[in-house]
Design a protein around this motif. Structure first.
Motif, short mmCIF file in Angstrom:
data_model
loop_
_atom_site.label_atom_id
_atom_site.label_comp_id
_atom_site.label_asym_id
_atom_site.label_seq_id
_atom_site.Cartn_x
_atom_site.Cartn_y
_atom_site.Cartn_z
N ILE A 7 0.94 -1.16 -0.16
CA ILE A 7 0.18 0.21 0.05
C ILE A 7 1.06 1.22 0.03
O ILE A 7 1.55 1.49 0.80
CB ILE A 7 -0.88 -0.01 1.28
N THR A 8 0.79 2.01 -0.94
CA THR A 8 1.66 3.41 -1.17
C THR A 8 1.06 4.05 -0.27
O THR A 8 -0.21 4.24 0.22
CB THR A 8 1.63 3.88 -2.67
N ASP A 11 -2.09 5.98 -1.78
CA ASP A 11 -3.21 5.06 -1.49
C ASP A 11 -3.82 5.21 -0.05
O ASP A 11 -4.98 5.23 0.29
CB ASP A 11 -3.02 3.48 -1.97
N ARG A 12 -2.89 5.06 0.98
CA ARG A 12 -3.26 5.42 2.39
C ARG A 12 -4.04 6.65 2.53
O ARG A 12 -4.86 6.81 3.38
CB ARG A 12 -1.86 5.22 3.24
N ASP A 14 -5.67 8.47 0.34
CA ASP A 14 -6.73 8.36 -0.37
C ASP A 14 -7.83 7.74 0.30
O ASP A 14 -8.88 8.12 0.23
CB ASP A 14 -6.64 7.97 -1.73
N ARG A 15 -7.50 6.45 0.76
CA ARG A 15 -8.24 5.74 1.59
C ARG A 15 -8.85 6.50 2.70
O ARG A 15 -10.27 6.57 3.01
CB ARG A 15 -7.66 4.44 2.25
N ILE A 38 -9.10 12.59 -5.83
CA ILE A 38 -8.79 11.20 -5.78
C ILE A 38 -8.80 10.66 -7.36
O ILE A 38 -10.28 10.66 -7.95
CB ILE A 38 -9.93 10.61 -4.77
N SER A 42 -7.19 5.35 -8.41
CA SER A 42 -7.13 5.29 -7.04
C SER A 42 -8.55 4.90 -6.57
O SER A 42 -8.68 4.03 -5.53
CB SER A 42 -6.89 6.47 -6.19
N GLN A 43 -9.63 5.41 -7.09
CA GLN A 43 -10.93 4.89 -6.70
C GLN A 43 -11.00 3.63 -6.48
O GLN A 43 -11.72 2.78 -5.74
CB GLN A 43 -11.77 5.80 -7.15
N ARG A 45 -8.95 1.04 -6.85
CA ARG A 45 -8.07 0.18 -6.05
C ARG A 45 -8.32 0.29 -4.48
O ARG A 45 -8.46 -0.77 -3.82
CB ARG A 45 -6.60 0.92 -5.87
N ASN A 46 -9.07 1.54 -4.00
CA ASN A 46 -9.18 1.79 -2.62
C ASN A 46 -10.65 1.58 -2.18
O ASN A 46 -11.07 1.43 -0.83
CB ASN A 46 -8.74 3.09 -2.24
#
Length: 60
Positions: A7-8, A11-12, A14-15, A38, A42-43, A45-46
């Motif tokens: 997890i980049t 991404d963290r 964005d989550r 976002i 990314s949407q 993936r997360n």
């Protein structure tokens, strides 16, 4: 063998943003999340992680 994807930081972040937006305003549309910075990638993936967090919170 590590099969878990890394997890980049992005991404963290964005989550966290996606979860906070859900908690503050309810479900968000693709366009609202884009406006929040976002990306569509990314949407995609997360969103599963955010959905799982919402389910866990509602079950508690």
């Amino acid at each position: 063998m590590n099969t878990k994807p890394e997890i980049t930081k992005a991404d963290r972040r964005d989550r966290e943003v996606m979860l906070k937006l859900y908690q503050d305003r309810g479900p968000q549309t693709e366009k609202q999340l884009l406006a929040a910075g976002i990306s569509l990638e990314s949407q995609a993936r997360n969103a599963p992680w955010v959905a799982e967090q919402v389910k866990l919170a509602e079950a508690a």
